[in-house]
Design a protein around this motif. Sequence first.
Motif, PDB file in Angstrom:
ATOM      1  N   ARG A 129       0.843  -1.195   0.000  1.00  0.00           N
ATOM      2  CA  ARG A 129       0.000   0.000   0.000  1.00  0.00           C
ATOM      3  C   ARG A 129       0.878   1.245   0.000  1.00  0.00           C
ATOM      4  N   PRO A 130       0.740   2.128  -0.991  1.00  0.00           N
ATOM      5  CA  PRO A 130       1.536   3.363  -0.998  1.00  0.00           C
ATOM      6  C   PRO A 130       1.225   4.226   0.221  1.00  0.00           C
ATOM      7  N   VAL A 131       2.246   4.899   0.720  1.00  0.00           N
ATOM      8  CA  VAL A 131       2.106   5.850   1.823  1.00  0.00           C
ATOM      9  C   VAL A 131       2.554   7.213   1.302  1.00  0.00           C
ATOM     10  N   ALA A 132       1.696   8.208   1.447  1.00  0.00           N
ATOM     11  CA  ALA A 132       1.978   9.538   0.899  1.00  0.00           C
ATOM     12  C   ALA A 132       2.955  10.298   1.785  1.00  0.00           C
ATOM     13  N   TRP A 133       3.754  11.140   1.152  1.00  0.00           N
ATOM     14  CA  TRP A 133       4.683  12.030   1.850  1.00  0.00           C
ATOM     15  C   TRP A 133       4.092  13.435   1.804  1.00  0.00           C
ATOM     16  N   ALA A 134       3.669  13.960   2.951  1.00  0.00           N
ATOM     17  CA  ALA A 134       3.078  15.292   2.984  1.00  0.00           C
ATOM     18  C   ALA A 134       4.159  16.346   2.742  1.00  0.00           C
ATOM     19  N   GLY A 135       3.915  17.255   1.809  1.00  0.00           N
ATOM     20  CA  GLY A 135       4.891  18.293   1.513  1.00  0.00           C
ATOM     21  C   GLY A 135       5.841  17.882   0.407  1.00  0.00           C
ATOM     22  N   GLU A 136       6.935  18.644   0.280  1.00  0.00           N
ATOM     23  CA  GLU A 136       7.928  18.395  -0.763  1.00  0.00           C
ATOM     24  C   GLU A 136       8.605  17.047  -0.545  1.00  0.00           C
ATOM     25  N   PRO A 137       8.523  16.124  -1.508  1.00  0.00           N
ATOM     26  CA  PRO A 137       9.107  14.798  -1.292  1.00  0.00           C
ATOM     27  C   PRO A 137      10.631  14.829  -1.364  1.00  0.00           C
ATOM     28  N   PRO A 138      11.289  13.967  -0.607  1.00  0.00           N
ATOM     29  CA  PRO A 138      12.754  13.892  -0.656  1.00  0.00           C
ATOM     30  C   PRO A 138      13.219  13.200  -1.928  1.00  0.00           C
ATOM     31  N   VAL A 139      14.518  13.263  -2.162  1.00  0.00           N
ATOM     32  CA  VAL A 139      15.128  12.636  -3.330  1.00  0.00           C
ATOM     33  C   VAL A 139      16.065  11.523  -2.868  1.00  0.00           C
ATOM     34  N   ASP A 140      15.857  10.316  -3.387  1.00  0.00           N
ATOM     35  CA  ASP A 140      16.782   9.198  -3.201  1.00  0.00           C
ATOM     36  C   ASP A 140      16.868   8.737  -1.743  1.00  0.00           C
ATOM     37  N   LEU A 141      15.727   8.371  -1.158  1.00  0.00           N
ATOM     38  CA  LEU A 141      15.743   7.770   0.177  1.00  0.00           C
ATOM     39  C   LEU A 141      16.384   6.389   0.105  1.00  0.00           C
ATOM     40  N   GLU A 142      17.295   6.107   1.036  1.00  0.00           N
ATOM     41  CA  GLU A 142      18.054   4.860   0.987  1.00  0.00           C
ATOM     42  C   GLU A 142      17.947   4.015   2.252  1.00  0.00           C
ATOM     43  N   ALA A 143      17.382   4.545   3.330  1.00  0.00           N
ATOM     44  CA  ALA A 143      17.331   3.775   4.572  1.00  0.00           C
ATOM     45  C   ALA A 143      16.248   4.341   5.474  1.00  0.00           C
ATOM     46  N   ILE A 144      15.772   3.496   6.395  1.00  0.00           N
ATOM     47  CA  ILE A 144      14.776   3.926   7.371  1.00  0.00           C
ATOM     48  C   ILE A 144      14.883   3.029   8.597  1.00  0.00           C
ATOM     49  N   ASP A 145      14.613   3.597   9.771  1.00  0.00           N
ATOM     50  CA  ASP A 145      14.477   2.794  10.977  1.00  0.00           C
ATOM     51  C   ASP A 145      13.506   3.481  11.923  1.00  0.00           C
ATOM     52  N   ALA A 146      12.915   2.673  12.799  1.00  0.00           N
ATOM     53  CA  ALA A 146      11.959   3.193  13.770  1.00  0.00           C
ATOM     54  C   ALA A 146      12.694   3.898  14.904  1.00  0.00           C
ATOM     55  N   VAL A 147      12.074   4.938  15.446  1.00  0.00           N
ATOM     56  CA  VAL A 147      12.618   5.628  16.609  1.00  0.00           C
ATOM     57  C   VAL A 147      12.281   4.800  17.847  1.00  0.00           C
ATOM     58  N   PRO A 148      13.274   4.348  18.601  1.00  0.00           N
ATOM     59  CA  PRO A 148      12.998   3.504  19.771  1.00  0.00           C
ATOM     60  C   PRO A 148      12.077   4.195  20.773  1.00  0.00           C
ATOM     61  N   GLY A 149      11.038   3.464  21.190  1.00  0.00           N
ATOM     62  CA  GLY A 149      10.137   3.968  22.211  1.00  0.00           C
ATOM     63  C   GLY A 149       9.111   4.975  21.741  1.00  0.00           C
ATOM     64  N   ARG A 150       9.044   5.242  20.440  1.00  0.00           N
ATOM     65  CA  ARG A 150       8.092   6.228  19.904  1.00  0.00           C
ATOM     66  C   ARG A 150       7.227   5.554  18.839  1.00  0.00           C
ATOM     67  N   ASP A 151       5.945   5.398  19.128  1.00  0.00           N
ATOM     68  CA  ASP A 151       5.047   4.760  18.171  1.00  0.00           C
ATOM     69  C   ASP A 151       4.916   5.595  16.905  1.00  0.00           C
ATOM     70  N   ASP A 152       4.984   4.925  15.758  1.00  0.00           N
ATOM     71  CA  ASP A 152       4.737   5.539  14.446  1.00  0.00           C
ATOM     72  C   ASP A 152       5.731   6.644  14.103  1.00  0.00           C
ATOM     73  N   GLU A 153       6.905   6.627  14.731  1.00  0.00           N
ATOM     74  CA  GLU A 153       7.938   7.608  14.394  1.00  0.00           C
ATOM     75  C   GLU A 153       9.155   6.891  13.820  1.00  0.00           C
ATOM     76  N   TYR A 154       9.734   7.517  12.789  1.00  0.00           N
ATOM     77  CA  TYR A 154      10.843   6.915  12.055  1.00  0.00           C
ATOM     78  C   TYR A 154      11.844   7.998  11.668  1.00  0.00           C
ATOM     79  N   VAL A 155      13.053   7.558  11.338  1.00  0.00           N
ATOM     80  CA  VAL A 155      14.024   8.419  10.667  1.00  0.00           C
ATOM     81  C   VAL A 155      14.331   7.779   9.321  1.00  0.00           C
ATOM     82  N   ALA A 156      14.111   8.547   8.254  1.00  0.00           N
ATOM     83  CA  ALA A 156      14.446   8.114   6.896  1.00  0.00           C
ATOM     84  C   ALA A 156      15.664   8.901   6.432  1.00  0.00           C
ATOM     85  N   LEU A 157      16.556   8.228   5.711  1.00  0.00           N
ATOM     86  CA  LEU A 157      17.820   8.841   5.303  1.00  0.00           C
ATOM     87  C   LEU A 157      17.947   8.839   3.791  1.00  0.00           C
ATOM     88  N   ALA A 158      18.318   9.997   3.232  1.00  0.00           N
ATOM     89  CA  ALA A 158      18.614  10.110   1.809  1.00  0.00           C
ATOM     90  C   ALA A 158      20.096   9.838   1.569  1.00  0.00           C
TER      91      ALA A 158
END
Length: 285
Positions: free
Chosen positions: A71-100
């Motif tokens: 299922r596609p997930v929309a990016w609100a606002g200006e989308p980033p270019v060339d995302l290469e990694a993601i991980d969840a923020v420990p202890g925070r529901d539904d929060e992540y850090v994505a890296l270009a």
Amino acid sequence: MPSAKVPSSEIPAADGWQPIGDGITSGISGIAIAARDGDTVDTLAVRDNKEPGQNRLVAVRYAPDAKPRVRPVAWAGEPPVDLEAIDAVPGRDDEYVALASSGKAYRIHRDGDTVHVAQEFSLPGASPDANYEGFALKAVHGTIAAVWADRGQDDRPAKLSAAEWNPRTNTFGEPDSAEFTVPYPADDVRHISDVKLSATGALTVSSASDPGDDGPYDSALYHAGRISVGGEVRLHVADGPRRLGTFPRHKIEALACLPGSREGILGTDDENDGGSIAAAEFCHP
């Protein structure tokens, strides 16, 4: 967990892979665990797309012996270019850090089928000559640690870095870094295509051969060393990384581990052949 998993052995069978999309915009370049219910695993994955209108995030539900639900997930606002990694923020529901690939990071919050950017920040000492393909966050003995990797290429080693990360300010402590190379794949190799960190500090990386958009591809997983915490986060890279498995015909760019388990999820970006997902035993509980 899944009976349809790809076994992690010296030369694993190439079965168990499930397609999640066709064509060059459908691969995944990073993945994080969102939830688990029995044998069903929900993930959030990034795609390294660059053009307007191309999908940046996708939710993938994986279950044994079933077609993945994508299922596609929309990016609100200006989308980033060339995302290469993601991980969840420990202890925070539904929060992540994505890296270009540039080293620019995005702290995001997921609300259903949309993510919103809470803050943008950069990796410490990010180099314009680097190509960042791995990022991991984990609470290790009470310290939230971040690990990231410039992928390297052929004769140029990858560079692993680790530091404490403050989730309140999105800032890093003093990083510790080390070069890293793999013996396999041997040609057109990206020494690190993703990295994950266990709660005990163990580091697992994927490496991949990428000769171009039509392949053929090859990948391997390695135990790369560990980090230690206590005052500062220190990186201890193995002189001879231990190979956990080889995966022919796929370019693995995404790793995620189930909490407290040896089982994890692998994702591929096979360019013109799209993307696939599979389960395997490669994690350090």
